[in-house]
Scaffold this motif. Structure first.
Motif, PDB file in Angstrom:
ATOM      1  N   VAL A 111       6.197  -4.486  15.758  1.00 15.95           N
ATOM      2  CA  VAL A 111       6.831  -5.704  15.189  1.00 15.95           C
ATOM      3  C   VAL A 111       5.945  -6.164  14.074  1.00 15.95           C
ATOM      4  O   VAL A 111       6.230  -6.192  12.940  1.00 15.95           O
ATOM      5  N   ILE A 112       4.751  -6.764  14.398  1.00 14.77           N
ATOM      6  CA  ILE A 112       3.645  -7.284  13.732  1.00 14.77           C
ATOM      7  C   ILE A 112       3.090  -6.282  12.399  1.00 14.77           C
ATOM      8  O   ILE A 112       3.333  -6.761  11.068  1.00 14.77           O
ATOM      9  N   VAL A 113       2.668  -4.944  12.863  1.00 12.38           N
ATOM     10  CA  VAL A 113       2.167  -4.130  11.901  1.00 12.38           C
ATOM     11  C   VAL A 113       3.093  -3.828  10.944  1.00 12.38           C
ATOM     12  O   VAL A 113       3.083  -3.637   9.817  1.00 12.38           O
ATOM     13  N   THR A 114       4.516  -3.840  11.403  1.00 19.37           N
ATOM     14  CA  THR A 114       5.667  -3.326  10.668  1.00 19.37           C
ATOM     15  C   THR A 114       5.968  -4.301   9.827  1.00 19.37           C
ATOM     16  O   THR A 114       6.079  -3.883   8.569  1.00 19.37           O
ATOM     17  N   MET A 115       5.733  -5.516  10.090  1.00 21.61           N
ATOM     18  CA  MET A 115       6.102  -6.544   9.142  1.00 21.61           C
ATOM     19  C   MET A 115       4.942  -6.445   7.793  1.00 21.61           C
ATOM     20  O   MET A 115       5.556  -6.624   6.872  1.00 21.61           O
ATOM     21  N   THR A 116       3.853  -6.286   8.278  1.00 20.61           N
ATOM     22  CA  THR A 116       2.640  -6.218   7.169  1.00 20.61           C
ATOM     23  C   THR A 116       3.080  -5.067   6.241  1.00 20.61           C
ATOM     24  O   THR A 116       2.895  -5.358   5.123  1.00 20.61           O
ATOM     25  N   ALA A 117       3.253  -3.873   6.701  1.00 18.54           N
ATOM     26  CA  ALA A 117       3.660  -2.642   5.886  1.00 18.54           C
ATOM     27  C   ALA A 117       4.745  -2.872   5.185  1.00 18.54           C
ATOM     28  O   ALA A 117       4.715  -2.521   3.838  1.00 18.54           O
ATOM     29  N   LEU A 118       5.922  -3.582   5.702  1.00 20.01           N
ATOM     30  CA  LEU A 118       7.230  -3.617   4.773  1.00 20.01           C
ATOM     31  C   LEU A 118       6.772  -4.566   3.637  1.00 20.01           C
ATOM     32  O   LEU A 118       7.326  -4.209   2.566  1.00 20.01           O
ATOM     33  N   VAL A 119       6.004  -5.596   3.818  1.00 20.01           N
ATOM     34  CA  VAL A 119       5.506  -6.451   2.689  1.00 20.01           C
ATOM     35  C   VAL A 119       4.988  -5.745   1.613  1.00 20.01           C
ATOM     36  O   VAL A 119       5.174  -5.763   0.476  1.00 20.01           O
ATOM     37  N   VAL A 120       3.797  -5.019   2.050  1.00 18.40           N
ATOM     38  CA  VAL A 120       2.790  -4.031   1.120  1.00 18.40           C
ATOM     39  C   VAL A 120       3.753  -3.334   0.249  1.00 18.40           C
ATOM     40  O   VAL A 120       3.479  -3.047  -0.747  1.00 18.40           O
ATOM     41  N   ILE A 121       4.795  -2.555   1.146  1.00 25.28           N
ATOM     42  CA  ILE A 121       5.716  -1.471   0.492  1.00 25.28           C
ATOM     43  C   ILE A 121       6.547  -2.157  -0.557  1.00 25.28           C
ATOM     44  O   ILE A 121       6.775  -1.896  -1.569  1.00 25.28           O
ATOM     45  N   MET A 122       7.194  -3.168   0.170  1.00 28.56           N
ATOM     46  CA  MET A 122       8.562  -3.684  -0.667  1.00 28.56           C
ATOM     47  C   MET A 122       7.943  -4.421  -1.897  1.00 28.56           C
ATOM     48  O   MET A 122       8.732  -4.329  -3.016  1.00 28.56           O
ATOM     49  N   THR A 123       6.929  -4.970  -1.964  1.00 28.03           N
ATOM     50  CA  THR A 123       6.520  -5.579  -3.171  1.00 28.03           C
ATOM     51  C   THR A 123       5.701  -4.725  -4.049  1.00 28.03           C
ATOM     52  O   THR A 123       5.291  -5.235  -5.134  1.00 28.03           O
ATOM     53  N   GLY A 124       5.674  -3.514  -3.727  1.00 30.51           N
ATOM     54  CA  GLY A 124       4.842  -2.711  -4.784  1.00 30.51           C
ATOM     55  C   GLY A 124       3.369  -2.751  -4.943  1.00 30.51           C
ATOM     56  O   GLY A 124       2.651  -2.103  -5.508  1.00 30.51           O
ATOM     57  N   ALA A 125       2.765  -3.724  -4.025  1.00 34.46           N
ATOM     58  CA  ALA A 125       1.294  -4.016  -3.906  1.00 34.46           C
ATOM     59  C   ALA A 125       0.735  -2.844  -3.724  1.00 34.46           C
ATOM     60  O   ALA A 125      -0.533  -2.666  -4.250  1.00 34.46           O
ATOM     61  N   TRP A 126       0.985  -1.906  -2.927  1.00 33.41           N
ATOM     62  CA  TRP A 126       0.271  -0.754  -2.074  1.00 33.41           C
ATOM     63  C   TRP A 126      -0.266   0.256  -3.253  1.00 33.41           C
ATOM     64  O   TRP A 126      -1.017   0.836  -3.148  1.00 33.41           O
ATOM     65  N   ASN A 127       0.704   0.440  -4.252  1.00 33.17           N
ATOM     66  CA  ASN A 127       0.520   1.430  -5.477  1.00 33.17           C
ATOM     67  C   ASN A 127       0.245   0.897  -6.734  1.00 33.17           C
ATOM     68  O   ASN A 127       0.527   1.645  -7.616  1.00 33.17           O
ATOM     69  N   GLU A 128      -0.109  -0.300  -6.689  1.00 34.08           N
ATOM     70  CA  GLU A 128      -0.218  -0.790  -8.279  1.00 34.08           C
ATOM     71  C   GLU A 128      -1.717  -1.320  -8.407  1.00 34.08           C
ATOM     72  O   GLU A 128      -2.304  -2.061  -7.586  1.00 34.08           O
TER      73      GLU A 128
END
Length: 565
Positions: free
Chosen positions: A328-345
């Motif tokens: 639940v909680i880790v998935t929320m973090t990961a989805l936010v980081v991926i969906m916003t494009g922050a992870w590879n910018e």
């Protein structure tokens, strides 16, 4: 040889002991945790699925009996353990996994959580069976003492008492460091960087809060965490869900990316051999295992205090922990980081040549960054390395493509970077301690960026959600770990050691806030790597007892009798 050198040797030769596959180290504790999680899952017949609904029913208090022995309710035991488990790793750990392993790392975090549910069920069931209950104990002590040290000694026999004592010593020291000083340091750093609050002031405030709670014993800890743990989880998850709703059109593509990258990774931004399947798998496994703490032996201490006379009834509550923490909680973090494009910018970054996030890499044939230790100076011309096959300056393990002397990125750096002296010497002889460039974020700052971007349509405040969550998660982790440590002290020295242990714990919290903790972090990791081993060995030998207790419990259905009261 100084103390830091000794700790570094221990970290390299003990905590990191294992095998290397495709350049990635598969540590002994990871091998043990995965192997035993798989073994228990199969031996117990998938309790993660078959017993999940019953665990929810017990946790909600449906079958609680206030006359049962113990100090706290099933729900309070769960929230106490969750307060220690749900912490900085949920905010920073998931971001690190994605930074180093790509989006597919999240899938492998799910898999480790699934296996961890069986491990957590097993160790908590044993902790309940072999706990000690003393109704005459002082209020500050609590009536219950339990955990791996008790089931190692009682379950495996008196000859194992030295192993049980070793576990208690290691976990007690780990509580001072990983569960306490490091948490305080994270909060103090965040308060200093965001609000300019001096570390000693933050340390004084947080250590006072921790003291007020832990000196009241497990009953006060249970009451506080039963409010704090759900509140902080609801706040964090709600903010993440809001971001997901605002980006609802990206959900299918994000999940497709996660599953595709899990087995055929191509999109990582850092790490050895980025794009390799084993890199993605390993970072997902590492962050998943140490996020939910299954097999570590700490959470059973909290669950042992639950009011019940049926060990398995608390085991089914405990298997909910990895689900809540990781799925639940880790998935929320990961989805936010991926969906916003922050992870590879990449973002504008101040490159401090003496900074802890600085490293040096060489580029392999695929253009991936591979860590290295440069032996001399590194020549740069107009901000770019003169020889691409030689070491480059890297930030968060990724090569910085161009370095500048100014924050506006108008003056490319020409000269030599001297790693030994931690300075850059320009061609005109000027020495620079700081350069600038475009770099990737990782850890908590990456999560902050994701929340800030995700909630941008509603204003520039999303990153404060993460900062506040860091504060709550770190405080709650310290509170719960104090109980783990004082149970270890009680096992080793009796009740007389509990108050002194708590006082030292509060002192270590303040020290952790005000001092640099590079060595303490490393030492805590070493203790944690060692303490896991005796607990996992005990789980292997005691697995037949776990199976027997589980079959007996679900055959007798004692909750039916409790429901009729």
């Amino acid at each position: 040889m100084d103390f830091a050198t000794i700790v570094d040797w221990l970290d390299r030769n003990i905590a990191q002991f294992g095998i290397t596959i495709a350049g990635e180290r598969l540590t002994l504790q990871v091998l043990l945790l995965l192997g035993i999680g798989t073994y228990l899952t199969l031996k117990l017949g998938l309790p993660q699925i078959r017993k999940f609904a019953h665990g929810v029913a017990v946790a909600t208090g449906r079958y609680d009996d206030p006359d049962d022995p113990g100090d706290v309710s099933h729900f309070q035991a769960l929230t106490t353990a969750l307060s220690a488990t749900v912490g900085i790793g949920n905010i920073a750990g998931a971001a690190i996994a994605i930074h180093l392993g790509g989006p597919g790392a999240l899938f492998w975090m799910w898999m480790t959580a699934f296996l961890g549910m069986a491990t957590k069920f097993s160790e908590v069931t044993l902790a309940q069976r072999y706990r000690e209950v003393d109704e005459s104990s002082a209020k500050y002590s609590g009536t219950v003492s339990g955990g791996p040290m008790y089931y190692i000694e009682k379950g495996l026999g008196p000859r194992w008492k030295p192993v049980a004592a070793f576990f208690a010593v290691m976990l007690g020291l780990t509580a001072f460091l990983t569960g306490n000083a490091n948490q305080a340091n994270t909060v103090a750093d965040a308060m200093l960087s965001e609000f300019g609050i001096a570390k000693w002031m933050t340390g004084l405030a947080t250590s006072t809060l921790v003291a007020l709670v832990i000196l009241g014993g497990i009953k006060r800890i249970g009451r506080v965490t039963s409010i704090l743990a759900p509140a902080m989880a609801i706040l964090y998850v709600s903010a993440a869900m809001l971001i997901i709703i605002l980006n609802l059109d990206q959900v299918p593509g994000t999940f497709a990316l996660i599953f595709r990258e899990a087995f055929n990774p191509t999109a990582g931004v850092a790490g050895t051999g980025v794009g390799a399947f084993l890199v993605t798998l390993m970072w997902g496994v590492r962050r998943g295992l140490f996020s939910n703490e299954a097999g570590q032996g700490s959470a059973p201490i909290a669950h042992a205090a639950a009011k019940t006379d049926e060990p398995v009834s608390e085991g089914v509550v405990a298997l909910l922990e990895p689900f809540i923490d990781t799925i639940v909680i880790v998935t929320m973090t990961a989805l936010v980081v991926i969906m916003t494009g922050a992870w590879n910018e990449q973002v504008d970054t101040e490159i401090a040549l003496a900074g802890g996030d600085l490293s040096y890499v060489v580029l392999d044939e695929g253009g991936s960054s591979v860590p290295t230790d440069p032996t001399g100076t590194i020549r740069y011309t107009l901000g770019r390395p003169g020889v691409t096959s030689e070491p480059h300056v890297a930030w968060h393990e990724v090569s910085v493509s161009q370095l500048f002397e100014d924050e506006a990125h108008t003056q490319p750096f020409s000269g030599a970077v001297d790693p030994a002296r931690e300075v850059a010497v320009a061609d005109d002889g000027r020495e620079l301690a700081v350069l600038y460039g475009q770099a990737y974020e990782t850890g908590a700052p990456l999560t902050q960026m994701g929340f800030q971007r995700g909630l941008a349509p509603l204003g520039d405040w999303g990153h404060y959600i993460v900062i506040f969550s860091v504060f709550l998660f770190a405080i709650s982790t310290a509170i719960s770990w104090s109980y783990y440590g004082d149970r270890c002290a009680n096992y080793l020295f009796g009740q007389r050691a509990i108050i002194p242990y708590k006082l030292v714990f509060v002192g270590m919290h303040f020290i952790g806030a005000v001092l640099p903790l590079a060595v303490v972090w490393a030492l805590g990791d070493v203790f944690l790597a060692i303490v896991i081993i005796p607990n996992l060995i005990a789980l292997i030998f005691l697995a037949p007892q776990i199976t027997e207790m589980t079959e007996s419990y679900f055959t007798r259905s004692p909750w039916q009798r409790q429901r009729g009261r």
